[in-house]
Motif scaffolding. Structure first.
Motif, short mmCIF file in Angstrom:
data_model
loop_
_atom_site.label_atom_id
_atom_site.label_comp_id
_atom_site.label_asym_id
_atom_site.label_seq_id
_atom_site.Cartn_x
_atom_site.Cartn_y
_atom_site.Cartn_z
N VAL A 1 -7.83 2.65 -0.75
CA VAL A 1 -8.60 2.50 -1.99
C VAL A 1 -7.71 1.96 -3.10
N ILE A 2 -8.33 1.17 -3.97
CA ILE A 2 -7.61 0.61 -5.12
C ILE A 2 -8.06 1.36 -6.36
N ILE B 1 0.85 -1.19 0.00
CA ILE B 1 0.00 0.00 0.00
C ILE B 1 0.89 1.25 0.00
N LEU B 2 0.58 2.22 -0.86
CA LEU B 2 1.31 3.50 -0.85
C LEU B 2 0.63 4.45 0.12
N ALA C 1 -2.77 0.51 -4.50
CA ALA C 1 -3.51 0.73 -3.25
C ALA C 1 -2.98 2.00 -2.58
N LEU C 2 -3.89 2.90 -2.19
CA LEU C 2 -3.50 4.20 -1.61
C LEU C 2 -4.19 4.43 -0.28
N ASP D 1 6.26 -1.55 -10.86
CA ASP D 1 5.53 -2.83 -10.84
C ASP D 1 5.82 -3.62 -9.56
N ARG D 2 7.03 -3.48 -9.05
CA ARG D 2 7.42 -4.21 -7.85
C ARG D 2 6.51 -3.86 -6.67
N VAL D 3 6.07 -2.60 -6.63
CA VAL D 3 5.21 -2.15 -5.53
C VAL D 3 3.81 -2.76 -5.67
#
Ligand code: AMP
Ligand code: MG
Length: 342
Positions: free
Chosen positions: A96-97, A63-64, A116-117, A106-108
């Motif tokens: 939220v997605i 999640i960021l 995801a934020l 992409d790794r994240v």
């Protein structure tokens, strides 16, 4: 690696934590849900370090975390529904997605084209994010497969010597991980229950879809909508078994079991006062307290090596109870015992 532990999150300590993150290091920090293990959210190497430190499979995206809801524009394609939810629940325990922008590695996202934020509300998380000019990728700060950490002590237990820094900040207020919801136009799907409940989300859409795998074991070949939900998370060392039956029958069953050394009982305050065994732990008097203490209680049972089976009455599924039920049922591998007084 020597892990620096910060017990007092002063301005200068937080600035140092931000510069560790900026330089690709890992910092665990408190949020209102559980402790997070943070790394630079736009840096593939930092994501790799997070997966390695936790022993987390790389197909389980991160999640960021953002300092404010309007930063979402930089990393995702937002929509009116995003802003409705942001107005209501951010900062707070909602993830939220949304479709991702190219800047997010992409790794994240574990190779997904969505991201995801979340905007955490905890003052330490918030202060740290404000000192960073990048998002912080942060899964829960536990070893993969162990209960999520709700106290700095839990993070130290799992990650001391494996990450650069731990910022301690007391017990997490909510205790279960954020609610995850995906947005598709005006439609919402719940991927992980948390403190933002289905009842609260239902006010924003005609019909809230709930990923069916939140309430029952995965079917053969079934993939949950949040990739991480397929793992047997939150597992203590003992086998957890949920008890189903009337209140009286459950209490009678627990009374019968309470003196057995190999049995642990996880119950409400009310049941606790009616029991006397050494291995009875109460996790609270209401759903909020149960959510807050659930993971700490599971870790406490882990310390009691003689406990082989943990019995817990099946939680009610309304409100935040759905999150408690989901985490406990997953810890139990959905094992349920029906009890009936003889
Ligand atoms: P944790 O940070 O440990 O709470 O785990 C993050 C959760 O978010 C995992 O269950 C992930 O599978 C889920 N997640 C992260 N990114 C996405 C995404 N793009 N789509 C669906 N689920 C996601
Ligand atoms: Mg986790």
């Amino acid at each position: 690696m020597k892990t620096e532990i910060i017990y007092s999150p002063t301005e200068s300590a937080l600035s140092r934590a931000a510069s560790v993150l900026k330089n690709g290091g890992l910092v665990a920090f408190p949020t209102e849900t559980v402790y997070g293990l943070g790394g630079h959210g736009l840096c593939t190497d930092s994501a790799d370090k997070i997966y390695a430190a936790k022993g987390r499979p790389t197909d389980n995206p991160l999640i960021l975390h953002l300092a404010s809801a309007d930063e979402a524009e930089k990393y995702a394609y937002t929509c009116p529904m995003y802003y409705k939810l942001a107005m209501a629940f951010m900062p707070g325990p909602l993830t939220v997605i949304l479709p991702k922008k190219e800047i997010v590695p992409d790794r994240v996202t574990g190779g997904l084209d969505t991201v995801a934020l979340r905007v955490p509300a905890h003052p330490v998380a918030s202060a740290l994010l404000k000192r960073c000019d990048f998002p912080i990728a942060a899964p829960s700060a536990n070893t993969s497969g162990r209960p999520s950490p709700t106290e700095a002590e839990h993070v130290i237990e799992d990650l001391d010597g494996r990450i650069d820094m731990i910022v301690a900040g007391g017990s997490c207020e909510i205790g279960v991980e954020s609610t995850i919801v995906s947005i598709d136009g005006e439609h919402l799907t719940l991927l992980r229950p948390g403190a933002i409940t289905p009842e609260m989300l239902s006010c924003f859409c005609e019909e809230l879809t709930i990923d069916p795998s939140l309430e029952r074991p995965l079917l053969e070949g079934e993939r949950p909508l949040a990739p991480g939900m397929k793992y047997r998370h939150y597992a203590p060392k003992a086998q957890v078994v949920l008890l189903e039956g009337s209140e009286e029958d459950i209490l009678a069953f627990m009374k019968e079991q309470q003196e057995k050394a190999e049995i642990g009982l996880l119950c409400s305050d009310e049941q606790f006062y009616a029991l006397s065994g050494k291995n009875v732990i109460s996790y609270g008097k209401n759903q909020q307290e149960e959510a807050q203490r659930l993971f700490a209680c599971l870790r406490e049972f882990d310390r009691r090596e003689h406990v082989k089976t943990i019995y817990a009455p099946k939680p009610q599924k309304d409100g935040v109870g759905l999150a408690v039920y989901n985490r406990l049922a997953k810890a139990a591998g959905f094992t349920v015992k029906k009890v009936k007084e003889q």
